[in-house]
Design a protein around this motif. Structure first.
Motif, short mmCIF file in Angstrom:
data_model
loop_
_atom_site.label_atom_id
_atom_site.label_comp_id
_atom_site.label_asym_id
_atom_site.label_seq_id
_atom_site.Cartn_x
_atom_site.Cartn_y
_atom_site.Cartn_z
N MET A 57 40.94 29.60 48.34
CA MET A 57 40.99 30.37 47.10
C MET A 57 42.41 30.89 46.84
SD MET A 57 38.11 30.32 45.61
CE MET A 57 36.37 29.95 45.93
N THR A 58 43.06 31.35 47.90
CA THR A 58 44.44 31.82 47.73
C THR A 58 45.37 30.67 47.36
OG1 THR A 58 44.01 33.49 49.43
CG2 THR A 58 46.31 33.09 48.85
N PHE A 59 45.15 29.51 47.96
CA PHE A 59 45.95 28.33 47.64
C PHE A 59 45.82 27.98 46.16
CE2 PHE A 59 46.08 23.66 47.23
CZ PHE A 59 47.40 23.44 47.57
N LEU A 60 44.59 27.97 45.64
CA LEU A 60 44.38 27.66 44.23
C LEU A 60 45.00 28.74 43.33
CD1 LEU A 60 40.66 26.44 44.33
CD2 LEU A 60 42.73 25.05 44.21
N ALA A 61 44.86 30.00 43.74
CA ALA A 61 45.45 31.08 42.94
C ALA A 61 46.97 30.98 42.91
CB ALA A 61 45.01 32.43 43.50
N LEU A 305 53.97 34.73 44.38
CA LEU A 305 53.04 34.23 45.40
C LEU A 305 52.73 35.31 46.42
CD1 LEU A 305 54.28 30.58 46.09
CD2 LEU A 305 52.76 31.45 44.31
N LEU A 306 53.75 36.09 46.79
CA LEU A 306 53.51 37.19 47.71
C LEU A 306 52.58 38.24 47.10
CD1 LEU A 306 54.20 38.50 50.44
CD2 LEU A 306 56.19 39.55 49.34
N LEU A 307 52.71 38.45 45.80
CA LEU A 307 51.83 39.39 45.11
C LEU A 307 50.38 38.89 45.14
CD1 LEU A 307 51.49 41.94 43.39
CD2 LEU A 307 52.01 40.56 41.37
N VAL A 308 50.20 37.57 45.03
CA VAL A 308 48.85 37.00 45.12
C VAL A 308 48.25 37.29 46.49
CG1 VAL A 308 47.53 34.85 45.14
CG2 VAL A 308 49.29 35.21 43.41
N VAL A 309 49.07 37.18 47.55
CA VAL A 309 48.59 37.49 48.91
C VAL A 309 48.13 38.94 48.99
CG1 VAL A 309 49.31 37.71 51.32
CG2 VAL A 309 50.02 35.72 49.99
N VAL A 310 48.92 39.85 48.44
CA VAL A 310 48.57 41.27 48.47
C VAL A 310 47.27 41.52 47.72
CG1 VAL A 310 49.31 43.57 47.77
CG2 VAL A 310 50.97 41.97 48.74
N VAL A 311 47.12 40.89 46.56
CA VAL A 311 45.91 41.09 45.75
C VAL A 311 44.68 40.56 46.47
CG1 VAL A 311 44.76 40.42 43.61
CG2 VAL A 311 47.15 41.13 43.56
N VAL A 312 44.79 39.37 47.08
CA VAL A 312 43.64 38.81 47.79
C VAL A 312 43.25 39.68 48.97
CG1 VAL A 312 42.85 36.84 49.16
CG2 VAL A 312 44.10 36.45 47.04
N ALA A 313 44.24 40.13 49.75
CA ALA A 313 43.94 41.01 50.89
C ALA A 313 43.31 42.32 50.42
CB ALA A 313 45.22 41.28 51.67
N ALA A 314 43.82 42.87 49.31
CA ALA A 314 43.23 44.11 48.79
C ALA A 314 41.80 43.88 48.32
CB ALA A 314 44.09 44.65 47.65
N LEU A 315 41.55 42.72 47.69
CA LEU A 315 40.18 42.41 47.27
C LEU A 315 39.23 42.36 48.47
CD1 LEU A 315 40.49 39.66 44.50
CD2 LEU A 315 39.54 41.95 44.26
N CYS A 316 39.71 41.74 49.56
CA CYS A 316 38.88 41.67 50.76
C CYS A 316 38.55 43.06 51.29
CB CYS A 316 39.59 40.84 51.84
SG CYS A 316 39.77 39.10 51.44
N MET A 317 39.54 43.94 51.32
CA MET A 317 39.34 45.28 51.87
C MET A 317 38.44 46.11 50.96
SD MET A 317 42.23 48.12 52.79
CE MET A 317 41.79 49.70 53.51
N VAL A 318 38.74 46.12 49.65
CA VAL A 318 37.99 46.97 48.73
C VAL A 318 36.55 46.48 48.60
CG1 VAL A 318 37.84 47.72 46.33
CG2 VAL A 318 40.06 47.63 47.46
N THR A 319 36.38 45.15 48.46
CA THR A 319 35.03 44.62 48.29
C THR A 319 34.16 44.88 49.50
OG1 THR A 319 35.94 42.86 46.90
CG2 THR A 319 33.72 42.54 47.74
N SER A 320 34.73 44.69 50.70
CA SER A 320 33.95 44.93 51.92
C SER A 320 33.57 46.40 52.04
CB SER A 320 34.74 44.48 53.14
OG SER A 320 35.93 45.23 53.29
N ARG A 321 34.48 47.30 51.69
CA ARG A 321 34.19 48.73 51.82
C ARG A 321 33.03 49.14 50.92
NH1 ARG A 321 35.24 53.66 49.43
NH2 ARG A 321 35.66 55.37 50.86
N PHE A 322 33.12 48.78 49.63
CA PHE A 322 32.05 49.18 48.73
C PHE A 322 30.76 48.42 49.02
CE2 PHE A 322 35.75 50.57 46.25
CZ PHE A 322 35.34 51.85 45.90
#
Length: 332
Positions: A57-61, A305-322
């Motif tokens: 997913m990150t690769f496609l993004a 591209l680095l910003l995409v990495v940050v966004v994907v990692a943040a999505l993983c953290m926020v989604t798992s928490r909620f």
């Protein structure tokens, strides 16, 4: 306590140990080692399949974001080039001495304020502009091809285009001015359409990533139900339990997204070679380069591209928490 407190209290120094493989993580200095024991087993969450899916997913993004960025940069450069030049067209029909008229019009344009260079095109140059569509043939010399004059203007102090256009129509017959405004509008329309398409793809990738993380969170909580019930029994609150899960998913997201972004960087580095290999001829290769430029990302592109990495990692953290908090409330 809010989610911002969770971010502030997160053990960021131990994140590197969660990103690296276990053999390398064990060799890190003490300050990069986790200070607390992981309550939820990481093997039950950080599955290889989940890591691969998030990496894809990150690769496609990254491919989408980088492609839209290159097209936007190329379009901006193209618009700047078009905006810095106007074209004068002389109708060759019913013109006895076209060369003399070309000289007079060129001298007139050179005297106008804001004009930096006037370059009359020969009949051969005008014919070469039609070769990509009509081919190289001797019949071109028999056609009444309009003669062109390329005029470069000072973008910092541009001339009054309307005033020059009216002066040309008054003093010369069969002379028209094209300031390429229609082409600029079409290029901007294409660029905006491409950007909207890219945003739609990124939204779909984000939605798919969120759905995957929610499913993985539910699966991890189901496989660790006994651990969670014991934590509830000893008085652990929702924030503590959710932080344990989000810590795992943040490390997983960073590791997977970095792998996907690295694969995208390799793809962009190979793109110029692929463009040359699959060019399909000089004309096709030239048109492709007009669309995406040289095919090389600049520094701003890699920051994206680095910003995409940050966004994907943040999505993983926020989604798992909620997701964890939502499931925990069903236990009550």
């Amino acid at each position: 306590m809010t989610f911002l407190d969770d971010i502030r209290d997160y053990p960021w120094t131990s994140l590197l140990s969660g990103i690296l493989p276990a053999p390398l993580s064990a060799r890190l200095p003490r300050q990069f080692q986790p200070t607390t024991t992981q309550i939820v087993p990481s093997a039950s969450i950080a599955g290889n399949a989940l890591t691969a899916v998030i990496g894809i997913m990150t690769f496609l993004a990254c491919l989408t974001a980088g492609g839209v960025y290159m097209i936007n940069q190329s379009a901006n450069a193209w618009v700047d080039d078009i905006a810095s030049e106007i074209t004068i067209e002389l109708d060759p029909i019913d013109t006895a001495n076209i060369e003399k008229k070309m000289t007079l019009v060129s001298l007139f344009l050179a005297k106008q304020k804001g004009v930096t260079r006037v370059r009359p095109l020969t009949a051969e140059d005008s014919a070469k502009l039609l070769e990509p569509w009509l081919g190289s043939t001797a019949a071109l010399s028999a056609l009444p091809i309009p003669r062109l004059i390329a005029v470069e203007i000072d973008r910092s102090s541009p001339p009054d285009i309307d005033l020059i256009k009216s002066a040309l129509s008054r003093n010369f017959e069969g002379v028209t001015l094209d300031d390429h405004r229609r082409w600029q509008a079409e290029i901007r329309l294409i660029t905006r359409s491409t950007a909207l398409g890219g945003l739609a793809v990124l939204a779909l990738v984000a939605a798919a990533t969120i759905a995957i993380i929610v499913s993985a969170t539910r699966s991890a909580m189901a496989s660790n139900r006994e651990v969670i019930e014991v934590l509830h029994f000893v008085g652990a609150n929702e924030r503590f339990i959710s932080s344990e899960f989000s810590r795992h998913f943040l490390g997983l997201g960073v590791r997977a997204s970095l792998a996907g972004a690295f694969a995208a960087v390799i793809a962009f580095l190979l793109l110029p070679f692929l463009m040359q290999l699959l060019g399909g001829g000089a004309v096709t290769e030239a048109e492709t380069r007009r669309l995406v430029g040289s095919g090389v990302l600049d520094f701003g592109g890699y920051i994206l591209l680095l910003l995409v990495v940050v966004v994907v990692a943040a999505l993983c953290m926020v989604t798992s928490r909620f997701g964890v908090i939502r499931v925990l409330r069903t236990y009550a």
